[in-house]
Design a protein around this motif. Structure first.
Motif, PDB file in Angstrom:
ATOM      1  N   ASN A 114       0.847  -1.196   0.000  1.00  0.00           N
ATOM      2  CA  ASN A 114       0.000   0.000   0.000  1.00  0.00           C
ATOM      3  C   ASN A 114       0.884   1.249   0.000  1.00  0.00           C
ATOM      4  O   ASN A 114       2.116   1.170   0.029  1.00  0.00           O
ATOM      5  N   SER A 115       0.273   2.418  -0.038  1.00  0.00           N
ATOM      6  CA  SER A 115       1.034   3.664  -0.199  1.00  0.00           C
ATOM      7  C   SER A 115       1.948   3.965   0.986  1.00  0.00           C
ATOM      8  O   SER A 115       2.965   4.644   0.827  1.00  0.00           O
ATOM      9  N   ARG A 116       1.610   3.477   2.170  1.00  0.00           N
ATOM     10  CA  ARG A 116       2.460   3.722   3.347  1.00  0.00           C
ATOM     11  C   ARG A 116       3.447   2.580   3.594  1.00  0.00           C
ATOM     12  O   ARG A 116       4.286   2.685   4.483  1.00  0.00           O
ATOM     13  N   ALA A 117       3.306   1.510   2.867  1.00  0.00           N
ATOM     14  CA  ALA A 117       4.175   0.323   2.984  1.00  0.00           C
ATOM     15  C   ALA A 117       4.170  -0.241   4.400  1.00  0.00           C
ATOM     16  O   ALA A 117       5.197  -0.688   4.911  1.00  0.00           O
ATOM     17  N   ASP A 118       2.995  -0.234   5.042  1.00  0.00           N
ATOM     18  CA  ASP A 118       2.916  -0.759   6.400  1.00  0.00           C
ATOM     19  C   ASP A 118       2.173  -2.093   6.467  1.00  0.00           C
ATOM     20  O   ASP A 118       1.877  -2.575   7.553  1.00  0.00           O
ATOM     21  N   ASN A 119       1.874  -2.706   5.331  1.00  0.00           N
ATOM     22  CA  ASN A 119       1.242  -4.024   5.343  1.00  0.00           C
ATOM     23  C   ASN A 119       2.308  -5.114   5.223  1.00  0.00           C
ATOM     24  O   ASN A 119       3.512  -4.844   5.178  1.00  0.00           O
ATOM     25  N   ALA A 160       3.185  -7.052   2.760  1.00  0.00           N
ATOM     26  CA  ALA A 160       4.011  -7.014   1.550  1.00  0.00           C
ATOM     27  C   ALA A 160       5.058  -5.911   1.638  1.00  0.00           C
ATOM     28  O   ALA A 160       6.173  -6.054   1.118  1.00  0.00           O
ATOM     29  N   GLY A 161       4.728  -4.821   2.304  1.00  0.00           N
ATOM     30  CA  GLY A 161       5.683  -3.731   2.474  1.00  0.00           C
ATOM     31  C   GLY A 161       6.844  -4.109   3.374  1.00  0.00           C
ATOM     32  O   GLY A 161       7.917  -3.519   3.305  1.00  0.00           O
ATOM     33  N   MET A 162       6.615  -5.083   4.261  1.00  0.00           N
ATOM     34  CA  MET A 162       7.689  -5.539   5.147  1.00  0.00           C
ATOM     35  C   MET A 162       8.498  -6.681   4.540  1.00  0.00           C
ATOM     36  O   MET A 162       9.694  -6.801   4.789  1.00  0.00           O
ATOM     37  N   VAL A 163       7.844  -7.510   3.725  1.00  0.00           N
ATOM     38  CA  VAL A 163       8.497  -8.714   3.212  1.00  0.00           C
ATOM     39  C   VAL A 163       9.243  -8.463   1.904  1.00  0.00           C
ATOM     40  O   VAL A 163      10.331  -9.006   1.693  1.00  0.00           O
ATOM     41  N   SER A 164       8.688  -7.645   1.024  1.00  0.00           N
ATOM     42  CA  SER A 164       9.294  -7.477  -0.300  1.00  0.00           C
ATOM     43  C   SER A 164      10.713  -6.907  -0.253  1.00  0.00           C
ATOM     44  O   SER A 164      11.571  -7.383  -1.004  1.00  0.00           O
ATOM     45  N   PRO A 165      11.032  -5.923   0.617  1.00  0.00           N
ATOM     46  CA  PRO A 165      12.431  -5.479   0.665  1.00  0.00           C
ATOM     47  C   PRO A 165      13.397  -6.574   1.116  1.00  0.00           C
ATOM     48  O   PRO A 165      14.542  -6.630   0.647  1.00  0.00           O
ATOM     49  N   LEU A 166      12.908  -7.463   1.991  1.00  0.00           N
ATOM     50  CA  LEU A 166      13.769  -8.573   2.426  1.00  0.00           C
ATOM     51  C   LEU A 166      14.072  -9.517   1.264  1.00  0.00           C
ATOM     52  O   LEU A 166      15.214  -9.969   1.111  1.00  0.00           O
ATOM     53  N   PHE A 167      13.066  -9.811   0.460  1.00  0.00           N
ATOM     54  CA  PHE A 167      13.281 -10.676  -0.698  1.00  0.00           C
ATOM     55  C   PHE A 167      14.193 -10.005  -1.723  1.00  0.00           C
ATOM     56  O   PHE A 167      15.072 -10.647  -2.306  1.00  0.00           O
TER      57      PHE A 167
END
Length: 102
Positions: A35-40, A42-49
Motif C-alpha cells: 500500500n502507499s504507506r508500505a505498512d502491510n 508485503a511492504g515488510m516482506v518485499s524489501p527482504l526478498f
C-alpha cells in the motif's frame, strides 16, 4: 598465514544464482501488493526478498568455482579424455588457415 577459501562446484554456483534471482523477482512481484504507506505485510516482506536475492546473486558471483568438480583432470602419462583435442598454438592456426590472403 594463508587464508582458507571455499570453492563450490559450477552446478552449485548456478543453483545459488538461480535462488537469488527467484528471490529478487519474487520481491519485485510482491511490490504490487504494497500500500502507499508500505505498512502491510508485503511492504515488510518485499524489501527482504529483494535485498536477500541481490545479496545471494552477489555471493554466487564472488565464490570461485572448483574446476576439479566438473571437469575430469588430465593425468600425466595417460591418454587424454575422449573428445578432447590438444590445442594448437596461434602460429599453427595461422599457417594452416588458407582463407587468409595477402
Amino acid at each position: 598465514m594463508r587464508a582458507h577459501t571455499q570453492n563450490m562446484s559450477r552446478k552449485g554456483k548456478r543453483i545459488l544464482f538461480a535462488a537469488g534471482l527467484i528471490g529478487y523477482v519474487l520481491g519485485l512481484a510482491l511490490l504490487v501488493f504494497v500500500n502507499s504507506r508500505a505498512d502491510n505485510w508485503a511492504g515488510m516482506v518485499s524489501p527482504l526478498f529483494i535485498l536477500g536475492g541481490l545479496g545471494t546473486i552477489f555471493l554466487s558471483l564472488l565464490i570461485r568455482a572448483d574446476e576439479d568438480c566438473d571437469e575430469p583432470a588430465s593425468v600425466p602419462g595417460q591418454p587424454p579424455v575422449a573428445g578432447s583435442e590438444p590445442e594448437s598454438s596461434p602460429n599453427e592456426r595461422l599457417t594452416h588457415d588458407s582463407s587468409i590472403t595477402s
